[in-house]
Design an enzyme around this catalytic site. Structure first.
Site, PDB file in Angstrom:
ATOM      1  N   GLU A  61       0.916  -1.235  -0.044  1.00 46.47           N
ATOM      2  CA  GLU A  61       0.123  -0.069  -0.127  1.00 46.47           C
ATOM      3  C   GLU A  61       0.832   1.251   0.244  1.00 46.47           C
ATOM      4  O   GLU A  61       2.083   1.364  -0.402  1.00 46.47           O
ATOM      5  CB  GLU A  61      -0.797   0.008   1.349  1.00 46.47           C
ATOM      6  CG  GLU A  61      -0.391   0.166   2.063  1.00 46.47           C
ATOM      7  CD  GLU A  61      -1.247   0.627   4.027  1.00 46.47           C
ATOM      8  OE1 GLU A  61      -1.214   2.105   3.700  1.00 46.47           O
ATOM      9  OE2 GLU A  61      -1.568  -0.736   4.255  1.00 46.47           O
ATOM     10  N   LYS A 121      -4.902  -2.453  14.741  1.00 44.93           N
ATOM     11  CA  LYS A 121      -4.134  -1.181  14.818  1.00 44.93           C
ATOM     12  C   LYS A 121      -4.377  -1.316  16.585  1.00 44.93           C
ATOM     13  O   LYS A 121      -5.689  -1.157  16.896  1.00 44.93           O
ATOM     14  CB  LYS A 121      -4.257   0.216  13.999  1.00 44.93           C
ATOM     15  CG  LYS A 121      -3.321   0.071  13.044  1.00 44.93           C
ATOM     16  CD  LYS A 121      -3.820   1.266  12.295  1.00 44.93           C
ATOM     17  CE  LYS A 121      -3.125   1.423  10.170  1.00 44.93           C
ATOM     18  NZ  LYS A 121      -3.985   0.566   9.602  1.00 44.93           N
TER      19      LYS A 121
END
Length: 303
Positions: free
Chosen positions: A25, A159
């Site tokens: 990404e 996360k």
């Protein structure tokens, strides 16, 4: 559809020669790390994938095209340009139609990878249900993408800023396998542990490749999470990070920071308050994920 795709020479040659490819990404470059660490990390990660016998394809949107593989000059543009937009599924048409530059999130990278026929993607950590998400409905598009797009995501779990339990519940509802790579515990980005177990533990690239191959041969659409804990020597203390992140999220709420602006704010604050240690951990886990993703892509190609 293919008119929108533009391949780097390295990726095009890999496709022509049927070599394994790993998607990467650009949001982590443009919005996840400061310059120059971001571009240094991007180059190292690409090389790590090459060292496993696979080919890296860093993905981003530029000049009305979905770039599958970036040149050194393009990587630098994503690392330094302050006007790079953050792109998820909803943003594709706008960014492409206007010719703006857009960094792909997990969801957007998965979409682009599937369009290009790439099955394995290495990232840092996935998005998910935010803390308080049962009230705010702040749920990352990464989760719905995982339910419908046939790309395996090698990550260090979710996360730490998220509600991990609700994120895993959402993935279970959508039928997304959560595989612990050499781990029975679901990792939380900066730390190797959490209060949650994975669905299955697998201990080799070949085992992961067989699971993915079986899933997709059964036409069970959607991706899979390959949760690969941060290396022990780079991991941070779970309780300390939980306390710090709770405080930073409280600060974000007080300042009225919402939506896609929450994650960059929290990551930046965590970096400052850990005096840069969290950035070192972030870089270490991305490198480790790239290594494992390269190995899985090779094993999948050999089935």
């Amino acid at each position: 559809m293919q008119n929108y795709l533009s391949y780097s020479q390295e990726v095009q040659e890999a496709m022509d020669q049927n070599k394994p490819i790993v998607a990467l990404e650009t949001t982590i470059i443009s919005h996840g790390m400061p310059y120059p660490q971001n571009v240094e990390m991007a180059k190292i990660v690409e090389q790590i994938i090459r060292n496993q016998g696979a080919v890296p394809a860093t993905i981003g949107l530029m000049n009305g095209k979905i770039k599958i593989g970036l040149s050194e000059e393009e990587l630098l543009e994503f690392a330094t340009n302050q006007s790079v937009e953050k792109v998820s599924r909803r943003d594709f048409p706008y960014i492409l139609a206007t010719g703006k530059i857009g960094a792909t999130t997990v969801a957007a990278t998965m979409i682009a990878a599937q369009l290009a026929g790439i099955k394995v993607f290495a990232t840092g950590g996935i998005g998910g249900v935010h803390r308080g998400g049962e009230l705010s409905m702040d749920v990352s598009a990464d989760l719905t993408e995982l339910s419908q797009t046939n790309v395996a995501v090698v990550c260090a779990g979710a996360k730490s800023i998220l509600d991990v339990g609700r994120t895993l519940e959402y993935l279970e509802t959508e039928g997304v396998p959560v595989v612990g790579y050499k781990s029975e515990t679901f990792p939380t980005f900066y730390t190797r542990e959490s209060d949650y177990k994975v669905d299955f533990q697998l201990d080799s690239p070949e085992e992961v490749a067989r699971l993915l191959d079986t899933k997709w041969k059964l036409d069970l659409n959607g991706g899979a999470i390959i949760a690969n804990p941060v290396p022990e020597e780079a991991a941070m203390n779970y309780d300390e990070m939980e306390a710090l992140i709770a405080k930073v999220i409280e600060d974000a709420n007080e300042q009225g920071i919402t939506g896609k602006n929450v994650t960059p704010f929290v990551l930046d604050q965590v970096k400052q308050r850990t005096e840069g240690r969290s950035l070192e951990t972030n870089i270490a886990l991305v490198k480790h994920n790239a290594e494992v993703a390269g190995q899985i892509a090779v094993a999948l190609q050999n089935i």
